[in-house]
Write an enzyme that holds these catalytic residues in place. Sequence first.
Site, mmCIF file in Angstrom:
data_model
loop_
_atom_site.group_PDB
_atom_site.id
_atom_site.type_symbol
_atom_site.label_atom_id
_atom_site.label_comp_id
_atom_site.label_asym_id
_atom_site.label_seq_id
_atom_site.Cartn_x
_atom_site.Cartn_y
_atom_site.Cartn_z
ATOM 1 N N LEU A 1 0.814 -1.227 0.000
ATOM 2 C CA LEU A 1 0.000 0.000 0.000
ATOM 3 C C LEU A 1 0.841 1.267 0.000
ATOM 4 C CD1 LEU A 1 -2.681 -1.126 2.606
ATOM 5 C CD2 LEU A 1 -3.054 -0.812 0.163
ATOM 6 N N LYS B 1 4.861 3.257 1.612
ATOM 7 C CA LYS B 1 5.866 3.201 2.681
ATOM 8 C C LYS B 1 6.125 4.591 3.229
ATOM 9 C CE LYS B 1 10.112 3.121 0.043
ATOM 10 N NZ LYS B 1 11.206 3.620 -0.046
ATOM 11 N N PHE C 1 9.530 4.821 8.305
ATOM 12 C CA PHE C 1 9.786 3.651 9.127
ATOM 13 C C PHE C 1 9.281 2.358 8.501
ATOM 14 C CE2 PHE C 1 10.131 6.074 13.149
ATOM 15 C CZ PHE C 1 11.067 5.289 13.779
ATOM 16 N N ALA C 2 8.037 2.479 8.031
ATOM 17 C CA ALA C 2 7.261 1.266 7.787
ATOM 18 C C ALA C 2 6.976 1.016 6.312
ATOM 19 C CB ALA C 2 5.927 1.404 8.513
ATOM 20 N N ASP D 1 0.939 16.492 13.554
ATOM 21 C CA ASP D 1 1.385 16.274 12.167
ATOM 22 C C ASP D 1 0.179 16.195 11.227
ATOM 23 O OD1 ASP D 1 3.332 16.105 10.248
ATOM 24 O OD2 ASP D 1 3.723 13.962 10.533
HETATM 25 N N1 LIG Z 1 -4.544 2.463 7.148
HETATM 26 C C1 LIG Z 1 -4.007 2.516 5.944
HETATM 27 N N2 LIG Z 1 -4.722 2.145 4.868
HETATM 28 C C2 LIG Z 1 -4.195 2.198 3.632
HETATM 29 N N3 LIG Z 1 -2.927 2.629 3.376
HETATM 30 C C3 LIG Z 1 -2.154 3.015 4.411
HETATM 31 C C4 LIG Z 1 -2.649 2.980 5.738
HETATM 32 N N4 LIG Z 1 -1.674 3.432 6.554
HETATM 33 C C5 LIG Z 1 -0.629 3.724 5.785
HETATM 34 N N5 LIG Z 1 -0.897 3.481 4.483
HETATM 35 C C6 LIG Z 1 -0.006 3.698 3.322
HETATM 36 O O1 LIG Z 1 1.346 3.523 3.733
HETATM 37 C C7 LIG Z 1 2.080 4.740 3.616
HETATM 38 C C8 LIG Z 1 3.038 4.878 4.786
HETATM 39 O O2 LIG Z 1 2.332 4.914 6.016
HETATM 40 P P1 LIG Z 1 2.768 5.870 7.204
HETATM 41 O O3 LIG Z 1 2.969 7.249 6.670
HETATM 42 O O4 LIG Z 1 1.829 5.727 8.325
HETATM 43 O O5 LIG Z 1 4.157 5.200 7.564
HETATM 44 P P2 LIG Z 1 5.281 5.777 8.514
HETATM 45 O O6 LIG Z 1 6.542 4.999 8.283
HETATM 46 O O7 LIG Z 1 4.759 5.820 9.919
HETATM 47 O O8 LIG Z 1 5.407 7.240 7.937
HETATM 48 P P3 LIG Z 1 6.088 8.513 8.556
HETATM 49 O O9 LIG Z 1 7.460 8.516 7.999
HETATM 50 O O10 LIG Z 1 5.213 9.625 7.985
HETATM 51 O O11 LIG Z 1 6.000 8.395 10.057
HETATM 52 C C9 LIG Z 1 1.036 5.844 3.559
HETATM 53 O O12 LIG Z 1 1.463 6.953 2.857
HETATM 54 C C10 LIG Z 1 -0.112 5.119 2.825
HETATM 55 O O13 LIG Z 1 0.125 5.123 1.437
#
Ligand SMILES: Nc1ncnc2c1ncn2[C@@H]1O[C@H](COP(=O)(O)OP(=O)(O)OP(=O)(O)O)[C@@H](O)[C@H]1O
Length: 583
Positions: A40, A42, A45-46, A157
């Site tokens: 979906l 990134k 982090f994730a 944020d």
């Molecule tokens: N609940 C969800 N449903 C669908 N897609 C999601 C969801 N959560 C995250 N994503 C997808 O994954 C991507 C990365 O998620 P997220 O930004 O939460 O990750 P992160 O590593 O915590 O990011 P950040 O660096 O902003 O902290 C999002 O931009 C989105 O495209």
Amino acid sequence: MSSHTRRPSQDSQESQIVEEKIVKINGEIEIKSYSKGRFLGKGGFARVYELLSLDAKQITAAKIISKSALNKARSRQKLMSEIKIHRALKHPNIVGFEHFFEDSENVYILLELCSNQTLNELLRRRKRLTEIEAQCYLLQCIEGLKYLHSHRIIHRDIKLGNLFLNDKMQLKIGDFGLATKLEFDGEKKRTICGTPNYIAPEVLDGKIGHSYEVDIWSTGVLGYTLLVGKPPFETSDVKTTYRRIKMNAYSFPENIPVSDEAKDLISSILVSNPADRPNLDEILKHDFFSKNAIPKLLPASTLAVPPSSSYLRQFDMSNRGRDSLQLTMKSRSSSQPYIGSGKDSKPDPRLSSRPASSERVEKADNNIKKVPSISSYNPTEDAEGPQIWVKKWIDYSSKYGLGYLLSNFCCGVYFNDSTKIVSDPAGTIFQYIHRPGSSREEEIMTYTFKEFPPELQKKMTLLQHFRKHLCDEETKTNEPHKGLTYVKKWLSTPHAIIFRLSNKIVQVSFQDKTELLLCSESKFVTYVSKKGERNTYPLHSAMESRNMEMTKRLKYTKEVLTSMLHPNAGTGEYRQSLHDRDL
Ligand SMILES: Nc1ncnc2c1ncn2[C@@H]1O[C@H](COP(=O)(O)OP(=O)(O)OP(=O)(O)O)[C@@H](O)[C@H]1O
């Protein structure tokens, strides 16, 4: 609680099955299995994937964080704080937190799936939004923030990329990586955090500390960004952006129409002194939110194109004195631009297009009164009718299959071997749908146009070929779509072509250009008449309607669909029976 992932032995790629090991209080071990689906997105982090729990058959979005990325104490703390804050939250405008677990390699956070991505992708596609859309999204964001603030949580944020949309187009605040919970109401936080364009001046200052007002500031930045198309303080380098934020240097561009109410609200929020900003309840009382009625949710068509004028008219307060029926049961235009040969020009028998121009629908308003049984019906999302349908198609089943263009500009092919392919509007990614081996279950594989298995080369060439014929240059957008709708089955009868879409809509396009769109789940039917008028009714009232043109076609459709379930379906005898059936 622990779990492990099973790696397929010859496969060097990431595992497709995730197993969660649950140690019960009595010491017994339970294994819960999940199947990893589409990627979906990134973040820092994730990596986020769809995850299907094999027992509950529930799909969630799984944020998978590799433990190797958590070797610094600060990152571990950040993740723990995100989980601690997020798991305690439950609100319709907050991404649902389902569950979390870990194994030796990763931490898995299972979240409510938001299949329509974030406002970031939406704005990239749409450039900027209409005022009614900005109102609708801001209202939902404020509702989510009210809930957070009432639990002493500051999100810190709020930005386009952290505002998710689920399949119903509900806005959900997500990503609690920078959120903080205050111990007491007057507490001030000092950590410098946020995203440059959205960061409040008091955060940059660092000395005075900050509180809930930083989320209010970001809501102002959000409102400006949705209406203007870019953030108010944006420049090409971060230092200059910060300088502008500190100096409160922004203006509304003259070439973009923004209402006085919107400008007034945004300017009242974007003030340097946090104490001078309105609170969330004061924002809700601002004229910006009372100048017209605001839909609770927007139609999914607005992911690609602005709402149509006929859709907008039902929210115009100046119409309130008019016939209440016209206001409660408005005919809706798809609002998608009309592509096709038009009714006057002689259509290519193999190339068809549906009548869906907005002028036609506007004319339909007067006709609604002729359907008596729907007068007591209140509009819901369903009154909009389906948002996705087959707009054009080319029947090349004599050789390869049926190529089609959907109303959201995704293009697909139903091949003669029953495999399917569907691409996003931009031609960046595509999905291949097939039944591997003797499996009864369909498998959906996602690939990019640049990288796909060599055995799909021929089908890709055909897809490209159909896209070239069906897509207008102007309809292509740049953003990949997720969860693409595709044609699951199709059937041609002497009177009509019938499509069953993966979103459970059945579309019956008759030779005479009338059309029925049946939604089995909501029990609504949309009818496009010979004149191109498009109206949506609850199925039971449509069946009893005095509109003979429609009821006749509904009856025919019912007969054809019933006979498709017949044991002889697909045989020569069955096909003959279809030919014999009269419209
Ligand atoms: N609940 C969800 N449903 C669908 N897609 C999601 C969801 N959560 C995250 N994503 C997808 O994954 C991507 C990365 O998620 P997220 O930004 O939460 O990750 P992160 O590593 O915590 O990011 P950040 O660096 O902003 O902290 C999002 O931009 C989105 O495209």
